[in-house]
Write an enzyme that holds these catalytic residues in place. Structure first.
Site, PDB file in Angstrom:
ATOM      1  NE  ARG A   1      -3.759  -0.086   2.121  1.00  0.00           N
ATOM      2  CZ  ARG A   1      -4.412   0.366   3.193  1.00  0.00           C
ATOM      3  NH1 ARG A   1      -4.290  -0.253   4.343  1.00  0.00           N
ATOM      4  NH2 ARG A   1      -5.162   1.430   3.105  1.00  0.00           N
TER       5      ARG A   1
ATOM      6  CG  HIS B   1      -8.773   4.814  10.264  1.00  0.00           C
ATOM      7  ND1 HIS B   1      -9.709   4.435   9.332  1.00  0.00           N
ATOM      8  CD2 HIS B   1      -9.465   5.010  11.418  1.00  0.00           C
ATOM      9  CE1 HIS B   1     -10.902   4.383   9.907  1.00  0.00           C
ATOM     10  NE2 HIS B   1     -10.780   4.742  11.170  1.00  0.00           N
TER      11      HIS B   1
ATOM     12  CG  ASP C   1      -4.311   8.710   0.554  1.00  0.00           C
ATOM     13  OD1 ASP C   1      -5.264   8.032   0.132  1.00  0.00           O
ATOM     14  OD2 ASP C   1      -4.427   9.929   0.821  1.00  0.00           O
TER      15      ASP C   1
ATOM     16  CB  SER D   1     -18.827   2.116   2.854  1.00  0.00           C
ATOM     17  OG  SER D   1     -17.894   1.733   3.873  1.00  0.00           O
TER      18      SER D   1
HETATM   19  N1  APR Z   1     -15.495   8.886  -5.682  1.00  0.00           N
HETATM   20  C1  APR Z   1     -16.187   8.894  -4.508  1.00  0.00           C
HETATM   21  N2  APR Z   1     -16.526   7.781  -3.820  1.00  0.00           N
HETATM   22  C2  APR Z   1     -16.154   6.602  -4.348  1.00  0.00           C
HETATM   23  C3  APR Z   1     -15.444   6.491  -5.568  1.00  0.00           C
HETATM   24  C4  APR Z   1     -15.110   7.700  -6.246  1.00  0.00           C
HETATM   25  N3  APR Z   1     -14.447   7.705  -7.405  1.00  0.00           N
HETATM   26  N4  APR Z   1     -15.233   5.161  -5.825  1.00  0.00           N
HETATM   27  C5  APR Z   1     -15.788   4.479  -4.790  1.00  0.00           C
HETATM   28  N5  APR Z   1     -16.353   5.327  -3.921  1.00  0.00           N
HETATM   29  C6  APR Z   1     -17.063   5.023  -2.672  1.00  0.00           C
HETATM   30  C7  APR Z   1     -17.694   3.644  -2.609  1.00  0.00           C
HETATM   31  O1  APR Z   1     -18.991   3.664  -3.191  1.00  0.00           O
HETATM   32  C8  APR Z   1     -17.767   3.418  -1.095  1.00  0.00           C
HETATM   33  O2  APR Z   1     -18.959   3.931  -0.547  1.00  0.00           O
HETATM   34  O3  APR Z   1     -16.119   5.052  -1.630  1.00  0.00           O
HETATM   35  C9  APR Z   1     -16.587   4.249  -0.555  1.00  0.00           C
HETATM   36  C10 APR Z   1     -15.440   3.387  -0.091  1.00  0.00           C
HETATM   37  O4  APR Z   1     -15.868   2.678   1.037  1.00  0.00           O
HETATM   38  P1  APR Z   1     -14.833   1.714   1.769  1.00  0.00           P
HETATM   39  O5  APR Z   1     -14.110   0.895   0.743  1.00  0.00           O
HETATM   40  O6  APR Z   1     -15.592   1.017   2.862  1.00  0.00           O
HETATM   41  O7  APR Z   1     -13.751   2.697   2.399  1.00  0.00           O
HETATM   42  P2  APR Z   1     -13.865   3.480   3.769  1.00  0.00           P
HETATM   43  O8  APR Z   1     -15.272   3.897   4.042  1.00  0.00           O
HETATM   44  O9  APR Z   1     -12.845   4.557   3.730  1.00  0.00           O
HETATM   45  O10 APR Z   1     -13.399   2.368   4.845  1.00  0.00           O
HETATM   46  C11 APR Z   1     -13.254   2.823   6.176  1.00  0.00           C
HETATM   47  O11 APR Z   1     -12.332   0.685   6.754  1.00  0.00           O
HETATM   48  O12 APR Z   1     -10.891  -0.975   6.118  1.00  0.00           O
HETATM   49  C12 APR Z   1     -11.063   0.071   6.994  1.00  0.00           C
HETATM   50  O13 APR Z   1      -9.448   1.412   8.030  1.00  0.00           O
HETATM   51  C13 APR Z   1     -10.013   1.109   6.781  1.00  0.00           C
HETATM   52  O14 APR Z   1     -10.200   3.504   6.702  1.00  0.00           O
HETATM   53  C14 APR Z   1     -10.787   2.293   6.242  1.00  0.00           C
HETATM   54  C15 APR Z   1     -12.143   2.083   6.832  1.00  0.00           C
END
Ligand code: APR
Length: 224
Positions: free
Chosen positions: A55, A103, A88, A170
């Site tokens: 990563r 985080h 990041d 999410s």
């Molecule tokens: N622009 C905006 N949103 C986007 C895009 C984009 N181009 N592509 C995807 N998404 C959205 C997805 O629809 C989803 O709702 O970004 C969200 C990503 O959700 P996750 O993958 O669950 O990431 P996140 O919410 O940051 O996870 C929270 O979980 O694994 C742990 O510690 C880790 O910080 C992370 C935490």
């Protein structure tokens, strides 16, 4: 205007960095929840360090995208605090100057004995690399089950905002997902996500678009 931003992995998706739940949360067929934990680090430090080395390399190769730059642009006329779940540094590289990493940061290492012994680290991490206190180093990131020390500061930033923009998360991981509840009742809330949660936070306007096109629309909606 005082703006609080809550960002997640989605804002860095257009910079080529994988999100967690879009790629069904798997890495090398491991659930992220099984790799990003203190137990995993004790059980198999090589695996965990390899996960973060990959990563870290991806972050160093990535560039901020229009979404990061749009948020940095708001600082010209408004007071902006970015609370990010991302490890990041793309918000900073886009020009945001007040970024709270809930985080942690993949570009920092820390002692595995003393969480306050933190130092910059941009190369691969290996078993045997030691911190100044002689302990095995680890990434300065918050693993599942570990405390989130910056949560209080993040809540204070949200409690005092006039507007809150939630982008690319999410809202499934706590306590970060609770932050929208700290917004004052009169604050305007906007959520930007191509696949927004089924039940967006109370009173939230939803822009179902990617960060790069959705954030300028959020700015227009809020008069930024
Ligand atoms: N622009 C905006 N949103 C986007 C895009 C984009 N181009 N592509 C995807 N998404 C959205 C997805 O629809 C989803 O709702 O970004 C969200 C990503 O959700 P996750 O993958 O669950 O990431 P996140 O919410 O940051 O996870 C929270 O979980 O694994 C742990 O510690 C880790 O910080 C992370 C935490």
């Amino acid at each position: 205007m005082r703006i609080a931003v809550l960002s997640g992995a989605g804002i860095s998706a257009e910079s080529g960095l994988k999100t967690f739940r879009d790629s069904d949360g798997l890495w090398e067929n491991h659930r992220v929840e099984d790799v990003a934990t203190p137990e995993a680090f004790r059980r198999n430090p090589e695996l965990v360090l390899r996960f973060y080395n990959e990563r870290r390399r991806a972050v160093l190769e990535a560039q901020p995208n229009q979404g990061h730059r749009e948020i940095a642009r708001w600082e010209g006329r408004h007071r902006v605090v970015v609370v990010t779940q991302n490890i990041d540094d793309l918000h900073e590289r886009a020009g945001s100057t007040s970024v709270l990493h809930l985080h942690g940061s993949i570009l920092e290492g820390r002692s595995s004995k003393n969480p306050n012994l933190v130092f910059p680290w941009t190369s691969d991490m290996r078993v045997g690399d030691l911190a100044p206190d002689g302990s095995q180093i680890r990434p300065n990131v918050v693993w599942f089950g570990e405390p989130v020390p910056k949560m209080e500061a993040a809540a204070e930033a949200v409690e005092s905002c006039d507007a809150m923009v939630v982008v690319g998360t999410s809202l499934q991981v706590y306590p970060a997902a609770m932050l929208t509840q700290f917004a004052p009742p009169e604050a305007k809330l906007v959520l930007v996500d191509p696949k927004p949660p089924a039940v967006p936070p109370r009173g939230c306007a939803v822009i179902a678009e990617n960060a790069s096109t959705g954030l300028p629309k959020a700015a227009e909606l809020l008069g930024l």
